[in-house]
Scaffold this motif. Sequence first.
Motif, mmCIF file in Angstrom:
data_model
loop_
_atom_site.group_PDB
_atom_site.id
_atom_site.type_symbol
_atom_site.label_atom_id
_atom_site.label_comp_id
_atom_site.label_asym_id
_atom_site.label_seq_id
_atom_site.Cartn_x
_atom_site.Cartn_y
_atom_site.Cartn_z
ATOM 1 N N TYR A 182 0.857 -1.180 0.000
ATOM 2 C CA TYR A 182 0.000 0.000 0.000
ATOM 3 C C TYR A 182 0.892 1.228 0.000
ATOM 4 N N ARG A 183 0.325 2.406 -0.187
ATOM 5 C CA ARG A 183 1.146 3.573 -0.456
ATOM 6 C C ARG A 183 0.782 4.751 0.445
ATOM 7 N N PRO A 184 1.684 5.746 0.509
ATOM 8 C CA PRO A 184 1.328 6.982 1.222
ATOM 9 C C PRO A 184 0.121 7.637 0.553
ATOM 10 N N ALA A 185 -0.706 8.276 1.343
ATOM 11 C CA ALA A 185 -1.881 8.951 0.788
ATOM 12 C C ALA A 185 -2.262 10.116 1.697
ATOM 13 N N HIS A 186 -2.954 11.086 1.121
ATOM 14 C CA HIS A 186 -3.317 12.317 1.829
ATOM 15 C C HIS A 186 -4.737 12.697 1.438
ATOM 16 N N TRP A 187 -5.529 13.107 2.419
ATOM 17 C CA TRP A 187 -6.888 13.570 2.177
ATOM 18 C C TRP A 187 -6.995 15.022 2.634
ATOM 19 N N ASP A 188 -7.202 15.918 1.688
ATOM 20 C CA ASP A 188 -7.340 17.359 1.948
ATOM 21 C C ASP A 188 -8.744 17.613 2.480
ATOM 22 N N TYR A 189 -8.847 18.089 3.715
ATOM 23 C CA TYR A 189 -10.170 18.246 4.336
ATOM 24 C C TYR A 189 -11.041 19.244 3.582
ATOM 25 N N ASN B 296 -7.110 3.240 1.114
ATOM 26 C CA ASN B 296 -5.795 3.410 0.511
ATOM 27 C C ASN B 296 -5.884 3.231 -1.002
ATOM 28 N N PRO B 297 -5.333 4.176 -1.772
ATOM 29 C CA PRO B 297 -5.465 4.103 -3.239
ATOM 30 C C PRO B 297 -4.815 2.875 -3.853
ATOM 31 N N ALA B 298 -3.909 2.217 -3.128
ATOM 32 C CA ALA B 298 -3.290 0.994 -3.652
ATOM 33 C C ALA B 298 -4.116 -0.248 -3.333
ATOM 34 N N MET B 299 -5.215 -0.081 -2.564
ATOM 35 C CA MET B 299 -6.050 -1.224 -2.190
ATOM 36 C C MET B 299 -7.522 -0.933 -2.470
ATOM 37 N N PRO B 300 -7.874 -0.602 -3.712
ATOM 38 C CA PRO B 300 -9.269 -0.263 -4.017
ATOM 39 C C PRO B 300 -10.217 -1.420 -3.707
ATOM 40 N N GLY B 301 -11.357 -1.060 -3.121
ATOM 41 C CA GLY B 301 -12.355 -2.065 -2.791
ATOM 42 C C GLY B 301 -12.127 -2.785 -1.479
ATOM 43 N N SER B 302 -11.038 -2.460 -0.776
ATOM 44 C CA SER B 302 -10.704 -3.170 0.457
ATOM 45 C C SER B 302 -11.337 -2.560 1.694
ATOM 46 N N ALA B 303 -11.758 -1.296 1.618
ATOM 47 C CA ALA B 303 -12.256 -0.538 2.778
ATOM 48 C C ALA B 303 -11.195 -0.424 3.870
ATOM 49 N N CYS B 304 -9.906 -0.478 3.492
ATOM 50 C CA CYS B 304 -8.816 -0.389 4.458
ATOM 51 C C CYS B 304 -7.907 0.793 4.120
#
Length: 347
Positions: free
Chosen positions: A42-49, A77-85
């Motif tokens: 999985y990868r680093p990810a950021h969510w801009d509020y 996580n964008p590297a785990m689509p559909g996982s809800a993780c």
Amino acid sequence: MAAPATRNNARRDFYERIGGLSMAPLWESLHQLVPPAPAPRYRPAHWDYDKVRPFLMESGALITAKEAVRRVLILENPAMPGSACITPTLYAGLQLILPGEVAPAHRHTQSALRFIVEGDGAYTAVDGERTIMHEGDFVITPTWTWHDHGNDSSKPMVWLDGLDIPLVAMFNAGFAENGESDEQAVTTPLGTSDARFASGLLPVDWKPARQTSPIFNYPYARTREALQGLTRAGPPDACHGYKLRYVNTASGGAPIATMGTYMQLLPKGFETAAYRATDGAVFSVVEGEGQSTVGGEVLRWKKRDQFVVPSWASVVHKARGEAVLFSFSDRPVQEKLDLWREDRGGK
């Protein structure tokens, strides 16, 4: 040249025959099963509020808190689509509750934490006791405890949900039950848990019934005061700035057995030394702005943003002004299993 080809054919034939017995050769996958170092998928990810919030508010017009049971937008996580993780062991999402709403009572074996991102005055009730939530507070709902949420304030409330859903799923140990009514009966006066357990004292004959903390709200005002006290006590840690961990007051361990929770202050202009650890961590920005370089990827953040640092990824935090970061990870589980490892200064 015929010998290698013959050997390869023989191996292939052998693999097919043992496959019929649900067997496989370890030597074909040993290096993947026992790698020389962690290699997260999985990868680093950021969510801009500022970008996320309009969708949260839109969800409030599409579905009620009661209909949804929990009106949450999952941070996947964008590297785990559909996982809800958000990591392979952790779930994260942003929950919205509007004025006058109640998120109905239920319980489940998954443990949960709430970190208040926006708003003041909503409540969480846990096993018959309510606590009023304010921005920056850290609140827990331990495994298999009845809990509901309500908003008696005049403004929306948003918090970060963190759960051990993937871990519980791995053990196939998930149970859930809905309450008989939306709001559980309040059987304990407001502030009882704090009075009994939050003063460095314990009732003389009290014995813990579970591994989770008897306190279920850790107010930000108290945490912020402790961080400020650290700044007067000595220089910041090179890798963390000023960092504290939340504790179970009865044991000194983590408030939730499966998730560690932390708050750190980065002084104005402070840049940490490179750091990595085997626990992937989810961050919520409480104050300030800055950036984190994670495995070479730069994540720029500000107040109320969320981001994730994968396991064994090198991270360097840099604050523009003074900044405060909340985070949670699966470190307590790794420590119990003697798996947790860190590298201070590693790339």
